[in-house]
Write an enzyme that holds these catalytic residues in place. Structure first.
Site, PDB file in Angstrom:
ATOM      1  N   HIS A  36      -2.645   6.951   9.502  1.00 10.57           N
ATOM      2  CA  HIS A  36      -1.348   7.446   9.022  1.00 10.57           C
ATOM      3  C   HIS A  36      -0.568   8.209  10.087  1.00 10.57           C
ATOM      4  O   HIS A  36       0.388   8.891   9.762  1.00 10.57           O
ATOM      5  CB  HIS A  36      -1.557   8.383   7.819  1.00 10.57           C
ATOM      6  CG  HIS A  36      -1.891   7.681   6.540  1.00 10.57           C
ATOM      7  ND1 HIS A  36      -2.954   6.822   6.425  1.00 10.57           N
ATOM      8  CD2 HIS A  36      -1.305   7.704   5.322  1.00 10.57           C
ATOM      9  CE1 HIS A  36      -3.003   6.366   5.189  1.00 10.57           C
ATOM     10  NE2 HIS A  36      -2.023   6.875   4.493  1.00 10.57           N
ATOM     11  N   GLU A  46       4.771  -3.780   1.611  1.00  9.97           N
ATOM     12  CA  GLU A  46       5.737  -3.629   2.705  1.00  9.97           C
ATOM     13  C   GLU A  46       6.214  -4.964   3.262  1.00  9.97           C
ATOM     14  O   GLU A  46       7.402  -5.146   3.534  1.00  9.97           O
ATOM     15  CB  GLU A  46       5.159  -2.758   3.833  1.00  9.97           C
ATOM     16  CG  GLU A  46       5.035  -1.276   3.490  1.00  9.97           C
ATOM     17  CD  GLU A  46       3.762  -0.919   2.735  1.00  9.97           C
ATOM     18  OE1 GLU A  46       2.934  -1.827   2.487  1.00  9.97           O
ATOM     19  OE2 GLU A  46       3.578   0.256   2.381  1.00  9.97           O
TER      20      GLU A  46
END
Lengths: 335, 365
Positions: free
Chosen positions: A129, A60
């Protein structure tokens, strides 16, 4: 009116903007060949090919930084985070570089990027998450953040986000991806397309007794609560959807509160320094004389996201909780 | 464990070897002298900046490039229209090298409105996109994915160009750099990562901060990226080997990692302990005497008979005068105002678009 899912609405927005501007590209993990981890980008790689829809490695900081670098030269990358929770490994790029490069260059550079993906709890994927970082992002001048609650808003806000010349971070919800909503065909729209400006809130339900103000999936929770309040307690709740957190539509919020004289902010964000803190502060400052009760908040229970499915549901705002909170400051019309 | 740098050259480059490379053989006398003049300009600018810093004219940090001038100036002398550069916080030489003027740079150090970033960036954040110069970045390694992105834009738009992305030897241990290398190797990006290895990651020597085999650039092997090493004080070698990387980027759209041995005389920032803490005065003096890039290049031009002492004196005098004038310019310039704080945050607001006028962007009173 035509009904499509929230997921399809975002896909339509991406597809239309790929057609609208050749500088727009989609980048992300599994967005191309795999059709998107949550199928948001399904079919787009097949349609637009490798040059416009690109798979990225699980990296990322690398690919978002690359997108930011390319945007300085005029590319308009729309970058998917499989979960916004993964933003934290790329925070230097997302916060430092994207938000500051214009400022530190004295306005010589701009960064027309979109970062999008789900930011929600409620799916039993555990604390790592289930983050909702809209408050972090909104706390950073130079960035914009929007949280659509419906298919209609998701499409219109996404298109505006892509056309915006500043970094816009779109926080979606995996829980909402499959939800149907009214989204008009372009042919039925006066301008031939659906664009919703950033910085304009929406009254999702009109009411007179209390303002339920929310963003993201909590808007849906508020709508459910409003229905119960009307049917079971004779209380008319107005539901105000921020849609865009920064820029923020303060006037629509204040107008609602001035009408109802009561307000509760509902969000999945954690309570400490959450989005609701900002809104409540603003209401007390600007509508103090119109208030008949303290402005309250409902947030996620203040701990990392719980895994166990039935318990996690109780960690996040739910309709009966909102109803109960409303009843602490509103007199029911019939008991 | 030794605490000394590992930048000591094992052999001094044969002065004739790289001079014969085409990119150097075709240089005109004026081009050679221009490189010298540019290095001298950087040196005199930074000396002037240091003097003013010590007088309290600037805030924050001042990361000086003294001793490393041949790296940026030698490489920038090779760049064409579609070649871009981006660097970290030791960015003054790159800025002057691409053609930014001393006035705007000195004024930025002072935090004046006439500075290149209107006083919003400071020493670490010089930018000039019109000159293909994308900063000036303060976070170690944070610029390396951006460099990949500049190259990525060139690639997807079919432009023959490259991006020179500079980093220090300390930055090779940042995750962002490895992510950028993977992307560069994977996606065939025309980016050249230049590790300016001055031996010290702030106050921590290379041997105390990095695990490596052979050299730092060797890490590129793991990403299937060609790498090379350069003696940074030799302009001919800097140019010859960098040109090979530029050709690779232009013609094959492939990245390169270059490790340049160099040395900085000042501390990481001028305020650091330097010789009092992590290296010896003798080490600094030895580099200044034997490997100063300006002296090395000047003496070479003397040897080649293309430079006279008088010409050098003129160059030096002009650089000093230019630096002095930039101090005067910065001294006389105005500071930005409080109203400037909320400008240059959002493009849409600055340009007074409908989007910029919709919703509240700032949350001040």
């Amino acid at each position: 009116m035509r009904q499509i899912t929230y997921r399809e609405a975002i896909r339509e927005a991406l597809d239309e903007e790929l057609a609208n501007d050749k500088n727009v590209i989609l980048m992300g993990e599994e967005v191309a060949q795999y059709n998107g981890a949550y199928k948001v980008t399904q079919g787009l790689w097949e349609k637009w090919g490798d040059s416009r829809v690109m798979d990225m490695p699980i990296s990322e900081a690398g690919f978002i930084g690359m997108g930011i670098g390319a945007s300085m030269l005029g590319t308009r990358p729309v970058m998917e985070l499989m979960f916004w929770s993964f933003a934290y490994v790329a925070f230097d790029q997302i916060i430092n570089n994207a938000a500051s490069v214009r400022y530190m260059s004295g306005g010589k550079i701009n960064c027309p990027i979109v970062i999008r993906g789900p930011a929600n709890g409620g799916t039993s994927v555990g604390a790592t998450h289930s983050h909702t970082p809209e408050n972090f992002i909104a706390n950073t001048p130079g960035l914009k953040v929007v949280c659509p609650a419906t298919a209609y808003d998701a499409k219109g806000l996404m298109k505006s986000a892509i056309r915006d010349n500043d970094p816009v971070y779109v926080m979606e919800s995996t829980v909402l991806y499959g939800e149907l909503g009214d989204v008009p065909d372009n042919a039925d729209l006066p301008n031939g397309e659906l664009l919703i400006p950033l910085g304009v809130a929406d009254i999702k339900r009109e009411g007179t007794d209390i303002s339920l103000i929310a963003h993201g999936r909590s808007v849906i929770v508020c709508l459910q609560a409003a229905e119960i309040l009307q049917n079971e307690h004779g209380i008319s709740a107005e539901v105000v959807d921020l849609r865009s957190i920064r820029p923020l539509d303060e006037e629509t919020i204040l107008e609602s509160v001035r009408k109802t004289n009561r307000a509760i902010y509902v969000e999945e964000n954690k309570p400490f320094c959450g989005v609701g803190s900002q809104i409540v502060s603003m209401i007390q400052e600007k509508a103090f004389d119109d208030l008949d009760a303290p402005v309250l908040r409902i947030s996620a229970i203040d701990a990392p996201a719980f895994y166990s499915p039935p318990v996690e549901k109780m960690q996040l705002p739910y309709a009966s909780q909102v109803v109960d909170k409303v009843l602490t400051i509103c007199e029911p019309a019939y008991a | 464990m030794s605490t000394s740098a590992k930048t000591t050259p094992t052999t001094v480059t044969d002065p004739t070897e790289f001079a014969t490379y085409a990119i150097n053989a075709k240089m005109t006398t004026e081009e050679k002298i221009h490189i010298l003049a540019e290095m001298v300009r950087v040196r005199r600018f930074e000396e002037a900046a240091f003097e003013q810093y010590q007088k309290g004219k600037m805030g924050g940090f001042l990361h000086l490039y003294n001793g490393q001038e041949s790296v940026a100036i030698g490489q920038i002398s090779l760049l064409g229209q579609n070649d871009h550069i981006i660097t970290a916080y030791r960015d003054h030489a790159h800025a002057l090298g691409v053609g930014m003027n001393m006035n705007e740079c000195m004024a930025e150090l002072y935090g004046k409105i006439t500075g290149c970033s209107k006083g919003k960036g400071g020493s670490m954040h010089f930018f000039d996109p019109e000159k293909n110069y994308w900063g000036g970045h303060g976070i170690v390694g944070g610029q390396t994915p951006l460099g990949a992105g500049l190259a990525f834009h060139l690639k997807i738009n079919g432009q023959k160009g490259c991006c020179l992305c500079y980093l220090g030897d300390g930055a090779v241990n940042q995750g962002a750099f490895h992510e950028a290398l993977n992307l560069a190797g994977l996606m065939d990006l025309p980016v050249i990562y230049v590790i300016e290895n001055n031996g010290y990651s702030m106050g921590t020597s290379q041997v105390r901060s990095s695990a490596w085999k052979n050299c730092l650039a060797y890490r590129a092997d793991g990403y299937d990226i060609v790498w090379d090493m350069i003696n940074g004080w030799d302009i001919y070698e800097v140019r010859a080997k960098t040109q090979i990387a530029i050709d690779r980027a232009h013609n094959e759209s492939r990245p390169t990692v270059i490790e340049v041995s160099t040395y900085r005389y000042h501390g990481h920032s001028v305020a650091d302990a330097n010789a009092k803490k992590y290296r010896s005065e003798d080490e600094i003096k030895r580099f200044e005497c034997e490997f100063d890039p300006i002296k090395v290049w000047r003496d070479r031009l003397y040897t080649e008979g293309v430079l006279t002492e008088d010409r050098y004196k003129q160059i030096d005098k002009a650089a000093k005068e230019e630096a002095k004038a930039s101090v005067l310019f910065a001294d006389e310039s105005a500071y930005p105002t409080v109203e400037d704080i909320t400008k240059d945050v959002y493009w849409e607001v600055d340009n007074d678009t409908i989007a910029g006028r919709t919703g509240r962007h700032f949350f001040n009173d």
